[in-house]
Design a protein around this motif. Structure first.
Motif, PDB file in Angstrom:
ATOM      1  N   ALA A   1      40.618  43.472  49.304  1.00  0.00           N
ATOM      2  CA  ALA A   1      39.327  43.352  48.630  1.00  0.00           C
ATOM      3  C   ALA A   1      39.341  42.293  47.536  1.00  0.00           C
ATOM      4  O   ALA A   1      38.349  41.600  47.325  1.00  0.00           O
ATOM      5  N   ILE A   2      40.473  42.155  46.849  1.00  0.00           N
ATOM      6  CA  ILE A   2      40.499  41.245  45.703  1.00  0.00           C
ATOM      7  C   ILE A   2      40.336  39.787  46.125  1.00  0.00           C
ATOM      8  O   ILE A   2      39.823  38.953  45.376  1.00  0.00           O
ATOM      9  N   THR A   3      40.767  39.451  47.342  1.00  0.00           N
ATOM     10  CA  THR A   3      40.613  38.084  47.848  1.00  0.00           C
ATOM     11  C   THR A   3      39.487  37.957  48.872  1.00  0.00           C
ATOM     12  O   THR A   3      39.091  36.852  49.230  1.00  0.00           O
ATOM     13  N   GLY A   4      38.993  39.092  49.359  1.00  0.00           N
ATOM     14  CA  GLY A   4      37.928  39.080  50.360  1.00  0.00           C
ATOM     15  C   GLY A   4      38.436  39.009  51.789  1.00  0.00           C
ATOM     16  O   GLY A   4      37.629  39.028  52.727  1.00  0.00           O
ATOM     17  N   ASP A   5      39.753  38.945  51.990  1.00  0.00           N
ATOM     18  CA  ASP A   5      40.301  38.877  53.349  1.00  0.00           C
ATOM     19  C   ASP A   5      39.967  40.149  54.130  1.00  0.00           C
ATOM     20  O   ASP A   5      40.220  41.268  53.664  1.00  0.00           O
TER      21      ASP A   5
ATOM     22  N   ILE B   1      33.073  46.185  46.305  1.00  0.00           N
ATOM     23  CA  ILE B   1      31.636  45.952  46.131  1.00  0.00           C
ATOM     24  C   ILE B   1      31.396  44.644  45.383  1.00  0.00           C
ATOM     25  O   ILE B   1      30.390  43.959  45.610  1.00  0.00           O
ATOM     26  N   ARG B   2      32.322  44.252  44.517  1.00  0.00           N
ATOM     27  CA  ARG B   2      32.221  42.943  43.856  1.00  0.00           C
ATOM     28  C   ARG B   2      32.445  41.814  44.854  1.00  0.00           C
ATOM     29  O   ARG B   2      31.843  40.745  44.752  1.00  0.00           O
ATOM     30  N   ALA B   3      33.320  42.044  45.838  1.00  0.00           N
ATOM     31  CA  ALA B   3      33.664  40.991  46.792  1.00  0.00           C
ATOM     32  C   ALA B   3      32.546  40.726  47.792  1.00  0.00           C
ATOM     33  O   ALA B   3      32.386  39.596  48.252  1.00  0.00           O
TER      34      ALA B   3
END
Length: 357
Positions: free
Chosen positions: A320-324, A176-178
């Protein structure tokens, strides 16, 4: 501000004022007739949805809300003043139920929606209402009616289009942050999220949807394990559920297939209707798998998961942490939501018989 999503309160509308029995008493009118006024109505209790409020904390500590009583009637045909109404402002998504019967009294699902919760009592009648040709000097009057009263439960169910579901540390808050401007807490320990978080995901200049992140579930949640199922009510209004799975758990004893199947089981135990919602599988943390092994890891997981659950819905591998992988996911969600909102058009050609020539 502390997030409170449940509360119990007592509301009572004001009682109506009493009518009065009086007669005209003037120096040159010795046989004055009745002139007793009516009592005023009691103040009612209204509830209104306010999108600027996001918690029920105001109703956790103040538990009694009493409407004002109507004034009694007066002589010289003077009517009593009505009691002032009370307006209780609550978050959008609040469901109000009678604590004794369980009946839903109001569902504040739209901003500015106003509902009469408890109606004030009618004022009593003065003796002028009982005058007739055979009763010139009535002494009857009536008392005001009591206002309605309820013990009610307040339950906040957040309004979102998409809900995130999964074990603690599956990456729901990271996702949700990404994809939105929401900034929930993210840490490397379970149950970092302790209350629901909402984020607006913008897909285009005029296209967006709301995503809800709730605290993670664990096996046995339906029986009270972990944070239990108390937050699942916040997913009941969603249209799509995203089931996030940590495909590369650090714990060597963890089994992603078994854990994902357990989450589905907890949903079924809690609410079959919630389990029947469209549920998409999102395989997260691909970055923890060597790039050359990722495709095989995804295929192996899906083969075992589909065999265990008969799942045949969409699958989105992401990091999720990189948005890939998140852009194809949010575009697919937007398209699905638009299709759900689009009304079905009946084919008249199939239903209407052709006219005879």
């Amino acid at each position: 501000m502390k997030f409170i999503d449940e509360a119990k309160i007592y509301v009572k509308a004001g009682d109506g004022g009493n009518g009065i029995a009086t007669f005209r008493r003037e120096k040159y009118i010795p046989m004055g007739g009745p002139n007793g006024g009516d009592g005023g109505r009691g103040g009612s209790v209204y509830v209104i949805a306010d999108r600027n409020i996001n918690t029920l904390v105001d109703y956790r500590y103040t538990r009694k809300f009493l409407g004002q009583r109507g004034e009694n009637g007066g002589s010289a045909d003077c009517y009593g003043k009505g009691g002032d109404d009370i307006i209780l402002r609550m978050p959008v998504g609040t469901v109000i139920s009678d604590l004794n019967t369980g009946e839903i009294l109001a569902d504040l699902d739209v901003h500015d929606k106003k509902v009469l919760l408890a109606k004030g009592g009618k004022g009593g009648l003065g003796n002028t209402h009982f005058k007739s040709s055979t009763n010139r000097a009535p002494r009857q009057c009536t008392k005001g009616e009591p206002g309605e009263e309820f013990e009610v439960s307040l339950e906040l169910r957040v309004l979102a289009d998409v809900g995130l579901l999964g074990l603690p540390n599956a990456g729901k808050s990271t996702l949700i942050r990404a994809v939105s401007s929401a900034r929930p807490k993210v840490a490397d320990y379970p149950f970092t999220t302790l209350h629901p978080n909402l984020g607006v995901v913008r897909v285009g200049a005029e296209k967006s949807f709301v995503m809800a992140d709730v605290p993670g579930l664990i096996e046995g949640a339906a029986d009270g394990a972990g944070l239990g199922i108390r937050f699942l009510k916040h997913l009941q209004r969603t249209r799509i559920l995203l089931h996030l799975v940590d495909i590369a758990p650090i714990d060597p004893d963890a089994d992603p297939v078994r854990d994902a199947k357990a989450i589905v089981g907890e949903l079924l135990k809690h609410d079959p209707a919630l389990a029947d919602k469209p549920r998409w599988l999102v395989l997260n943390k691909l970055d923890l798998i060597p790039e050359e092994d990722r495709e095989k890891a995804v295929k192996d997981f899906l083969k075992a998961y589909k065999k265990a659950t008969k799942y045949d819905g969409p699958v989105f591998p992401i990091t999720a942490i990189t948005g890939d992988g998140t852009k194809p996911l949010i575009y697919a969600i937007q398209e699905a939501l638009e299709q759900m909102a689009r009304p079905e058009i009946a084919d008249d050609d199939e239903d209407t018989p052709a006219e005879e020539q």
